[in-house]
Design an enzyme around this catalytic site. Sequence first.
Site, PDB file in Angstrom:
ATOM      1  N   HIS A 207      16.920 -57.717   0.613  1.00 22.03           N
ATOM      2  CA  HIS A 207      15.641 -58.004  -0.026  1.00 22.03           C
ATOM      3  C   HIS A 207      15.389 -59.502   0.008  1.00 22.03           C
ATOM      4  O   HIS A 207      16.277 -60.293   0.332  1.00 22.03           O
ATOM      5  CB  HIS A 207      15.645 -57.526  -1.485  1.00 22.03           C
ATOM      6  N   ASP A 209      13.628 -62.522  -2.717  1.00 21.72           N
ATOM      7  CA  ASP A 209      13.262 -62.697  -4.128  1.00 21.72           C
ATOM      8  C   ASP A 209      11.790 -63.101  -4.202  1.00 21.72           C
ATOM      9  O   ASP A 209      11.344 -63.971  -3.449  1.00 21.72           O
ATOM     10  CB  ASP A 209      14.128 -63.770  -4.777  1.00 21.72           C
ATOM     11  N   HIS A 264      18.457 -61.302   1.966  1.00 19.37           N
ATOM     12  CA  HIS A 264      19.889 -61.320   1.662  1.00 19.37           C
ATOM     13  C   HIS A 264      20.326 -59.989   1.065  1.00 19.37           C
ATOM     14  O   HIS A 264      19.505 -59.169   0.653  1.00 19.37           O
ATOM     15  CB  HIS A 264      20.226 -62.483   0.726  1.00 19.37           C
ATOM     16  N   ARG A 274      33.298 -58.825  -7.984  1.00 20.16           N
ATOM     17  CA  ARG A 274      32.422 -59.979  -7.782  1.00 20.16           C
ATOM     18  C   ARG A 274      31.514 -60.108  -9.001  1.00 20.16           C
ATOM     19  O   ARG A 274      30.885 -59.123  -9.415  1.00 20.16           O
ATOM     20  CB  ARG A 274      31.579 -59.819  -6.514  1.00 20.16           C
TER      21      ARG A 274
END
Length: 343
Positions: A207, A209, A264, A274
């Site tokens: 996607h 942002d 990304h 993570r």
Amino acid sequence: MVVLTQPLVENLSHIKTCKNNNTDVFTGIPVIDLLDPEVNTLIIKACQEFGFFKVVNHGVPVETMTKLESEAVNFFNLSQVEKDKAGPANPFGYGNKRIGSNGDMGWVEYLLLTTNPDLSYQKSFAIPGNSHLFWSLVNEYVSAVRNLACLVLEKIAEGLRIEPKNVLSKMLRDEKSDSCFRLNHYPPCPELLHTLSGRNLIGFGEHTDPQVISVVRSNNTSGLQISLRDGTWLSVPPDPYSFFINVDDSLQVMSNGRFRSVRHRVLADSMKSRVSMIYFGGPPLSEKIAPLSCLMEEGEESLYNEFTWCEYKKSAYKTRLGDNRLTLFEKKPQPNPATSAAQ
């Protein structure tokens, strides 16, 4: 599932970032030293070529980063029953695997928070444990990374030679700024070693942002990837001492396409958790988004129709995660009257 994170040392004097001509030696990703005399030029180049870069010498105290990460780890280590008390995310609060309202799913759990005190988000859902400490650390961290985001935007304005210098940063400093903050946890997925035969498990799908700029920091676990212009996915080595900057959709529009909003995604890891922390710098809902007139050269045509951030935000969150959200706002080429008459 217990979240494990590697402690950060307080003394960073021995840590060196591998750089060669202001890029990561192994990946080519731009590394911007904010103390570099050429910082403005380097940021502009990174925004044009990648829409993404790492910043070092950013001035955010390590303690500010590590304390909040520790509290995030504590939260994500709670039982599912306890975490669910802070959800469901609508849009703010705790979410698990479901990304948005349009069917997108990922191997992720998260806390999404608004940074606008007028919305009283601290009272809209409960954080189990020491909530006062949690909110205090969130406010401290968000204040620090907002300042970093504004500094980067002011460097961009200086590099583009547009005035005033705060033409971009003032949107984030506005008391009605529609910015938000997200804590993501990607649990390890041991099944990757057995069932998927090395295939990728998506933690957060590809996607862009929609905001102006995003500031990302993670623990020392890999997973973040950015898409290059040719569609190749490039893995970003983790660096818990630095920040990564994303150019977002609104900045692509305001630069009239000079900058690219970086696509990304995050892949899950088979063994390690993570934890990432993302500040999304957004303008006030009523802010008009259009190519900056002070940037447009003589005869240059706007590539986008003007819209308010509220209009774009509503449109963006109605789409699937991976859709090109700017398509609806791109100006369509007008037919040449002479050509049309000839036909």
